[in-house]
Scaffold this active site. Structure first.
Site, mmCIF file in Angstrom:
data_model
loop_
_atom_site.group_PDB
_atom_site.id
_atom_site.type_symbol
_atom_site.label_atom_id
_atom_site.label_comp_id
_atom_site.label_asym_id
_atom_site.label_seq_id
_atom_site.Cartn_x
_atom_site.Cartn_y
_atom_site.Cartn_z
ATOM 1 N N ASP A 68 37.505 67.880 94.352
ATOM 2 C CA ASP A 68 37.798 66.587 93.716
ATOM 3 C C ASP A 68 36.536 66.001 93.074
ATOM 4 O O ASP A 68 35.424 66.232 93.547
ATOM 5 C CB ASP A 68 38.356 65.632 94.790
ATOM 6 C CG ASP A 68 39.100 64.470 94.183
ATOM 7 O OD1 ASP A 68 39.319 64.458 92.951
ATOM 8 O OD2 ASP A 68 39.474 63.554 94.937
ATOM 9 N N ARG A 93 36.424 64.168 80.334
ATOM 10 C CA ARG A 93 36.831 64.698 81.644
ATOM 11 C C ARG A 93 36.789 66.225 81.680
ATOM 12 O O ARG A 93 36.417 66.828 82.687
ATOM 13 C CB ARG A 93 38.260 64.225 81.973
ATOM 14 C CG ARG A 93 38.376 62.748 82.260
ATOM 15 C CD ARG A 93 39.836 62.380 82.549
ATOM 16 N NE ARG A 93 40.383 63.174 83.625
ATOM 17 C CZ ARG A 93 40.184 62.936 84.922
ATOM 18 N NH1 ARG A 93 39.453 61.910 85.295
ATOM 19 N NH2 ARG A 93 40.714 63.714 85.837
ATOM 20 N N HIS A 123 35.601 69.393 84.392
ATOM 21 C CA HIS A 123 36.342 70.565 84.879
ATOM 22 C C HIS A 123 35.561 71.854 84.572
ATOM 23 O O HIS A 123 35.550 72.783 85.374
ATOM 24 C CB HIS A 123 37.736 70.620 84.252
ATOM 25 C CG HIS A 123 38.624 69.494 84.683
ATOM 26 N ND1 HIS A 123 38.757 69.112 86.001
ATOM 27 C CD2 HIS A 123 39.417 68.643 83.979
ATOM 28 C CE1 HIS A 123 39.589 68.084 86.085
ATOM 29 N NE2 HIS A 123 39.995 67.782 84.872
ATOM 30 N N SER A 176 47.557 71.363 91.080
ATOM 31 C CA SER A 176 48.696 71.047 91.954
ATOM 32 C C SER A 176 49.961 70.874 91.122
ATOM 33 O O SER A 176 49.907 70.676 89.898
ATOM 34 C CB SER A 176 48.411 69.766 92.730
ATOM 35 O OG SER A 176 48.534 68.648 91.879
ATOM 36 N N TRP A 206 50.644 68.319 86.594
ATOM 37 C CA TRP A 206 51.346 68.352 85.298
ATOM 38 C C TRP A 206 51.493 66.952 84.720
ATOM 39 O O TRP A 206 51.736 66.788 83.525
ATOM 40 C CB TRP A 206 52.732 68.992 85.447
ATOM 41 C CG TRP A 206 52.696 70.448 85.809
ATOM 42 C CD1 TRP A 206 52.998 70.987 87.019
ATOM 43 C CD2 TRP A 206 52.358 71.556 84.959
ATOM 44 N NE1 TRP A 206 52.864 72.357 86.978
ATOM 45 C CE2 TRP A 206 52.474 72.724 85.723
ATOM 46 C CE3 TRP A 206 51.952 71.656 83.615
ATOM 47 C CZ2 TRP A 206 52.212 73.995 85.211
ATOM 48 C CZ3 TRP A 206 51.694 72.912 83.104
ATOM 49 C CH2 TRP A 206 51.819 74.073 83.886
ATOM 50 N N ARG A 218 49.241 64.827 84.327
ATOM 51 C CA ARG A 218 48.032 64.403 83.597
ATOM 52 C C ARG A 218 48.269 64.498 82.085
ATOM 53 O O ARG A 218 49.183 65.195 81.656
ATOM 54 C CB ARG A 218 46.854 65.284 84.006
ATOM 55 C CG ARG A 218 46.514 65.061 85.458
ATOM 56 C CD ARG A 218 45.209 65.667 85.828
ATOM 57 N NE ARG A 218 44.899 65.278 87.197
ATOM 58 C CZ ARG A 218 43.693 65.265 87.722
ATOM 59 N NH1 ARG A 218 42.661 65.643 87.007
ATOM 60 N NH2 ARG A 218 43.510 64.886 88.961
ATOM 61 N N LEU A 276 35.495 89.047 100.506
ATOM 62 C CA LEU A 276 35.924 87.646 100.592
ATOM 63 C C LEU A 276 37.318 87.551 100.001
ATOM 64 O O LEU A 276 37.572 88.051 98.895
ATOM 65 C CB LEU A 276 34.978 86.749 99.780
ATOM 66 C CG LEU A 276 35.380 85.283 99.655
ATOM 67 C CD1 LEU A 276 35.112 84.525 100.962
ATOM 68 C CD2 LEU A 276 34.634 84.575 98.528
ATOM 69 N N SER A 281 46.672 65.157 100.001
ATOM 70 C CA SER A 281 47.202 65.502 98.673
ATOM 71 C C SER A 281 48.057 66.769 98.654
ATOM 72 O O SER A 281 47.912 67.604 97.752
ATOM 73 C CB SER A 281 46.059 65.618 97.658
ATOM 74 O OG SER A 281 45.427 64.382 97.484
ATOM 75 N N GLU A 340 39.932 71.303 110.932
ATOM 76 C CA GLU A 340 38.990 70.181 110.934
ATOM 77 C C GLU A 340 38.789 69.751 109.485
ATOM 78 O O GLU A 340 38.713 70.599 108.589
ATOM 79 C CB GLU A 340 37.636 70.626 111.521
ATOM 80 C CG GLU A 340 37.703 71.011 112.982
ATOM 81 C CD GLU A 340 38.066 69.836 113.880
ATOM 82 O OE1 GLU A 340 37.684 68.698 113.574
ATOM 83 O OE2 GLU A 340 38.757 70.076 114.897
HETATM 84 C C1 FPP Z 1 40.107 67.303 90.645
HETATM 85 O O1 FPP Z 1 39.161 66.458 90.007
HETATM 86 C C2 FPP Z 1 40.052 68.629 90.063
HETATM 87 C C3 FPP Z 1 41.100 69.278 89.494
HETATM 88 C C4 FPP Z 1 42.446 68.688 89.384
HETATM 89 C C5 FPP Z 1 40.950 70.590 88.882
HETATM 90 C C6 FPP Z 1 40.098 71.586 89.618
HETATM 91 C C7 FPP Z 1 39.747 72.611 88.665
HETATM 92 C C8 FPP Z 1 38.549 73.197 88.519
HETATM 93 C C9 FPP Z 1 37.403 72.977 89.391
HETATM 94 C C10 FPP Z 1 38.405 74.114 87.374
HETATM 95 C C11 FPP Z 1 38.204 75.529 87.685
HETATM 96 C C12 FPP Z 1 39.085 76.202 88.647
HETATM 97 C C13 FPP Z 1 39.332 77.532 88.600
HETATM 98 C C14 FPP Z 1 40.162 78.157 89.660
HETATM 99 C C15 FPP Z 1 38.819 78.390 87.534
HETATM 100 P P1 FPP Z 1 39.680 65.177 89.257
HETATM 101 O O2 FPP Z 1 39.878 65.520 87.821
HETATM 102 O O3 FPP Z 1 40.899 64.633 89.913
HETATM 103 O O4 FPP Z 1 38.484 64.209 89.420
HETATM 104 P P2 FPP Z 1 38.544 62.606 89.447
HETATM 105 O O5 FPP Z 1 39.266 62.237 90.715
HETATM 106 O O6 FPP Z 1 37.106 62.225 89.468
HETATM 107 O O7 FPP Z 1 39.252 62.167 88.202
#
Ligand code: FPP
Length: 244
Positions: free
Chosen positions: A24, A37, A41, A69, A73, A75, A135, A196, A207
């Site tokens: 997050d 944003r 990512h 998640s 969708w 967003r 892994l 979530s 934990e």
């Molecule tokens: C949450 O941050 C993050 C996500 C919904 C996306 C996670 C995706 C990645 C880290 C990209 C790469 C992943 C792979 C598997 C290649 P947020 O956007 O909700 O952050 P915020 O709460 O600060 O808005």
């Protein structure tokens, strides 16, 4: 110049076998830098490499990450498209290296609704890495814990499972994580304290650690700090402490 890795001593610590991460804070990381944003990512995707390397270094055997998640969708369309492009690019650019490192990829979630070209890349990646064992990397992608439970129940009904046969073990075997041990430690970055809809069955006795860093800033030393915190916990599974 790359800075030298700080030695981190695992002596006396309990390293969790299975770590799950809610990655997050990408959006906030970007906003604080006046970036869009999607730049957050992208930084988050780059950070994955550091964490995968750190898991291998610390002896963590299974890493589960929440990438997208069933609720994501909702967003804005351009953010969803941007995320799909990142997943595609990561598979194109990183798969060979992951395979060479001995990473076995698993997918948790539903590929229906994903663009066919990306579906194929995911399936090919799972096939390529299926025999690796350094892994296990579970990628929760188009994943929701409730949707996973409904999927399992539907499948059990279709298989004619009778009420008498139903046990926790049998139920677990219908989840996307079938055959894998439950997570020992769930980490959520960015300081938020929510589950979530992530691994809601599997994490029943995990934990939880809330790390204050935004996901792109959560590196090897922060993972180590989470292991130190985990090591201090007294896991009781509803019973009494070993110490009491
Ligand atoms: C949450 O941050 C993050 C996500 C919904 C996306 C996670 C995706 C990645 C880290 C990209 C790469 C992943 C792979 C598997 C290649 P947020 O956007 O909700 O952050 P915020 O709460 O600060 O808005």
């Amino acid at each position: 110049m790359a800075s030298a890795k700080k030695p981190l001593d695992l002596t006396g610590l309990t390293v969790p076998q299975h770590v799950a991460i809610i990655m997050d804070g990408n959006g906030r990381w970007a906003r604080r830098r006046n970036l869009p944003r999607i730049a957050g990512h992208r930084a988050g995707a780059e950070n994955l490499r550091r964490i995968i390397n750190a898991c291998a270094e610390f002896g963590i055997k299974i890493l589960t990450i929440y990438a997208f998640s069933t609720e994501n969708w909702e967003r804005p369309e351009d953010e969803v498209r941007g995320l799909m492009n990142i997943f595609t690019r990561v598979l194109d650019q990183e798969l060979k290296d992951l395979h060479r490192q001995g990473v076995c990829l698993h997918h948790l979630g539903n590929l229906n609704g994903i663009e066919p070209a990306l579906q194929k890349k995911v399936r090919d990646a799972l096939e390529l890495t299926r025999n690796n064992d350094r892994l296990i990397l579970n990628v929760a992608f188009n994943y929701g814990g409730r949707a996973e439970i409904l999927h399992a129940v539907r499948q059990m009904l279709a298989d004619g499972v009778s009420p008498d046969e139903l046990t926790e073990e049998l139920f677990s075997s219908y989840l996307f994580t079938a055959g894998l041990p439950d997570p020992d430690l769930v980490i959520r970055t960015s300081g938020e304290l929510r589950v979530s809809n992530f691994l809601i069955w599997q994490a029943a006795y995990a934990e939880y650690v809330a790390a204050p860093e935004m996901w792109p800033d959560f590196g090897r030393e922060e993972l180590y700090a989470a292991i130190v915190e985990y090591s201090k916990r007294d896991r009781r599974y509803g019973g009494l402490s070993q110490k009491s």
